[in-house]
Design an enzyme around this catalytic site. Structure first.
Site, mmCIF file in Angstrom:
data_model
loop_
_atom_site.group_PDB
_atom_site.id
_atom_site.type_symbol
_atom_site.label_atom_id
_atom_site.label_comp_id
_atom_site.label_asym_id
_atom_site.label_seq_id
_atom_site.Cartn_x
_atom_site.Cartn_y
_atom_site.Cartn_z
ATOM 1 C CE LYS A 13 21.311 81.032 -48.213
ATOM 2 N NZ LYS A 13 22.080 79.813 -48.161
ATOM 3 N NE ARG A 88 24.697 84.368 -52.426
ATOM 4 C CZ ARG A 88 23.459 83.638 -52.261
ATOM 5 N NH1 ARG A 88 22.487 84.095 -51.950
ATOM 6 N NH2 ARG A 88 23.656 82.168 -52.560
ATOM 7 N NE ARG A 127 18.276 72.973 -53.258
ATOM 8 C CZ ARG A 127 19.097 74.067 -53.034
ATOM 9 N NH1 ARG A 127 18.761 74.935 -51.905
ATOM 10 N NH2 ARG A 127 19.928 74.288 -53.819
ATOM 11 N NE ARG A 161 18.647 76.505 -56.691
ATOM 12 C CZ ARG A 161 19.140 77.001 -55.686
ATOM 13 N NH1 ARG A 161 18.636 77.330 -54.545
ATOM 14 N NH2 ARG A 161 20.210 77.569 -55.599
ATOM 15 N NE ARG A 172 24.832 77.177 -55.348
ATOM 16 C CZ ARG A 172 23.862 76.056 -55.219
ATOM 17 N NH1 ARG A 172 23.892 75.269 -56.074
ATOM 18 N NH2 ARG A 172 22.690 76.088 -54.460
HETATM 19 P P1 AP5 Z 1 17.984 74.900 -48.579
HETATM 20 O O1 AP5 Z 1 16.892 75.274 -47.308
HETATM 21 O O2 AP5 Z 1 16.960 74.795 -49.805
HETATM 22 O O3 AP5 Z 1 19.059 75.563 -48.286
HETATM 23 P P2 AP5 Z 1 19.594 76.951 -48.674
HETATM 24 O O4 AP5 Z 1 20.638 77.500 -47.475
HETATM 25 O O5 AP5 Z 1 18.365 77.747 -49.012
HETATM 26 O O6 AP5 Z 1 20.424 76.898 -50.076
HETATM 27 P P3 AP5 Z 1 20.652 77.371 -51.442
HETATM 28 O O7 AP5 Z 1 21.142 76.230 -52.158
HETATM 29 O O8 AP5 Z 1 19.205 77.806 -51.688
HETATM 30 O O9 AP5 Z 1 21.521 78.438 -51.254
HETATM 31 P P4 AP5 Z 1 22.556 79.400 -52.079
HETATM 32 O O10 AP5 Z 1 22.710 80.409 -51.194
HETATM 33 O O11 AP5 Z 1 23.506 78.416 -52.955
HETATM 34 O O12 AP5 Z 1 21.049 79.642 -53.122
HETATM 35 P P5 AP5 Z 1 20.298 81.028 -53.817
HETATM 36 O O13 AP5 Z 1 19.104 80.435 -54.343
HETATM 37 O O14 AP5 Z 1 20.388 81.826 -52.424
HETATM 38 O O15 AP5 Z 1 18.190 73.351 -47.897
HETATM 39 C C1 AP5 Z 1 18.963 72.396 -48.834
HETATM 40 C C2 AP5 Z 1 18.304 71.128 -48.986
HETATM 41 O O16 AP5 Z 1 18.819 70.444 -47.599
HETATM 42 C C3 AP5 Z 1 16.827 71.076 -49.001
HETATM 43 O O17 AP5 Z 1 16.551 69.744 -49.712
HETATM 44 C C4 AP5 Z 1 16.458 70.840 -47.666
HETATM 45 O O18 AP5 Z 1 15.079 70.000 -47.579
HETATM 46 C C5 AP5 Z 1 17.584 70.051 -46.780
HETATM 47 N N1 AP5 Z 1 17.724 70.237 -45.735
HETATM 48 C C6 AP5 Z 1 17.528 71.678 -44.970
HETATM 49 N N2 AP5 Z 1 17.949 71.927 -43.798
HETATM 50 C C7 AP5 Z 1 18.367 70.519 -43.284
HETATM 51 C C8 AP5 Z 1 18.563 69.796 -42.101
HETATM 52 N N3 AP5 Z 1 18.755 70.591 -41.190
HETATM 53 N N4 AP5 Z 1 19.000 68.572 -42.088
HETATM 54 C C9 AP5 Z 1 18.875 68.116 -43.548
HETATM 55 N N5 AP5 Z 1 18.347 68.506 -44.440
HETATM 56 C C10 AP5 Z 1 18.191 69.665 -44.859
HETATM 57 O O19 AP5 Z 1 21.358 81.663 -54.899
HETATM 58 C C11 AP5 Z 1 21.529 80.965 -56.184
HETATM 59 C C12 AP5 Z 1 22.274 81.782 -56.974
HETATM 60 O O20 AP5 Z 1 21.431 82.903 -57.363
HETATM 61 C C13 AP5 Z 1 23.623 82.224 -56.543
HETATM 62 O O21 AP5 Z 1 24.619 81.075 -56.736
HETATM 63 C C14 AP5 Z 1 24.202 83.351 -57.242
HETATM 64 O O22 AP5 Z 1 24.431 83.085 -58.714
HETATM 65 C C15 AP5 Z 1 22.594 83.999 -57.287
HETATM 66 N N6 AP5 Z 1 22.264 84.979 -56.011
HETATM 67 C C16 AP5 Z 1 21.263 84.784 -55.294
HETATM 68 N N7 AP5 Z 1 21.254 85.864 -54.351
HETATM 69 C C17 AP5 Z 1 22.315 86.653 -54.856
HETATM 70 C C18 AP5 Z 1 22.988 87.878 -54.264
HETATM 71 N N8 AP5 Z 1 22.544 88.221 -52.999
HETATM 72 N N9 AP5 Z 1 23.950 88.494 -54.633
HETATM 73 C C19 AP5 Z 1 24.585 87.807 -55.776
HETATM 74 N N10 AP5 Z 1 24.139 86.529 -56.465
HETATM 75 C C20 AP5 Z 1 22.868 85.894 -55.707
HETATM 76 MG MG MG Z 2 17.600 78.858 -50.826
#
Ligand code: AP5
Ligand code: MG
Length: 214
Positions: A13, A88, A127, A161, A172
């Site tokens: 994402k 979410r 990552r 992270r 997660r």
């Molecule tokens: P990346 O693009 O970083 O993936 P992502 O989908 O953004 O994954 P996240 O881990 O950020 O998602 P998340 O939903 O768990 O975390 P968030 O920060 O939102 O890609 C990952 C890796 O793969 C990178 O190294 C990239 O280079 C590589 N990659 C990407 N695409 C690729 C491909 N096609 N092929 C190969 N490699 C690839 O949330 C974190 C925490 O915050 C949550 O757990 C929760 O506690 C809180 N939180 C955030 N939003 C909310 C909400 N709305 N409600 C409640 N709690 C929330």
């Molecule tokens: Mg992300």
């Protein structure tokens, strides 16, 4: 244009939102990034969110919907938005409807990035980001062109992270399956959902997204 990128942790994402920002002159709103900034700044929100995030659980609906509304108010009304990691839960999806309609905006697309969960643990545990400019890298899939030097700003400091370990990733994913995937039907009823295969390379996924949005 206002779009939601939906997908489990590591689906890509954040990576794809960054590419879309440049291509379509939109703004990425990542609740994860905003919460991490709040943790770093030790704000009241950050203090409440830290332990929840470190455990891989979801922060309260009221907190995240509050920050999204505030951020939208800072943007001009004409700027398109990519929601990354929000909504979410069903409560957040309903809150977003209100937040958007109060501001005269509407949702154009909800794009699900579909991935194989086994691949996600590898993606997430490999990552890291530049400690200075936040550019994203991966131990195997996206190394800087000069090892140890950020391609974007030249910094030699990188960070990982605290929630990017295997145990937390599993929690997660459970949260995603139990609370986030079930919101898709809300948008399917409106005929605004598209799916892309997130298992291809970063460029391939990006091409698939561009095809939907162009
Ligand atoms: P990346 O693009 O970083 O993936 P992502 O989908 O953004 O994954 P996240 O881990 O950020 O998602 P998340 O939903 O768990 O975390 P968030 O920060 O939102 O890609 C990952 C890796 O793969 C990178 O190294 C990239 O280079 C590589 N990659 C990407 N695409 C690729 C491909 N096609 N092929 C190969 N490699 C690839 O949330 C974190 C925490 O915050 C949550 O757990 C929760 O506690 C809180 N939180 C955030 N939003 C909310 C909400 N709305 N409600 C409640 N709690 C929330
Ligand atoms: Mg992300």
């Amino acid at each position: 244009m206002n779009i939601i990128l939906l997908g489990p942790p590591g689906a890509g994402k954040g990576t794809q939102a960054g590419l879309l920002e440049d291509k379509f002159d939109m703004v990425q709103l990542s609740t994860g990034d905003m919460l991490r900034a709040a943790v770093k700044a030790q704000t009241e929100v950050g203090k409440k969110a830290k332990a929840v995030m470190d455990a891989g659980e979801l922060v309260s609906d009221a907190i995240v919907s509050g920050i999204i509304g505030d951020r939208l108010d800072e943007l001009g009304p004409d700027k398109g938005v990519i929601f990354d990691g929000y909504p979410r839960t069903a409560a957040q999806a309903h809150a977003l409807d209100e937040i958007l309609s109060e501001r005269g905006r509407k949702l154009d697309h909800v794009i699900e990035i579909a991935v194989d969960e086994d691949a996600l643990v590898d993606r997430i545990t490999g990552r890291y980001t530049c400690a200075n400019c936040n550019a994203g890298y991966h131990d195997r899939h996206k190394k800087p062109s000069t090892e140890g030097v950020c391609d974007v700003c030249g910094s030699t400091e990188f960070k990982r992270r605290p929630d990017d370990n295997e145990d937390t990733v599993r929690t997660r994913m459970t949260e995603y399956r139990g609370k986030t995937a079930p919101i898709l039907p809300i948008y399917e009823e409106r005929n605004i959902v598209s799916r892309v295969d997130g298992m291809g390379g970063i460029e391939e996924v990006s091409d698939a997204l561009n095809a939907i949005l162009s």
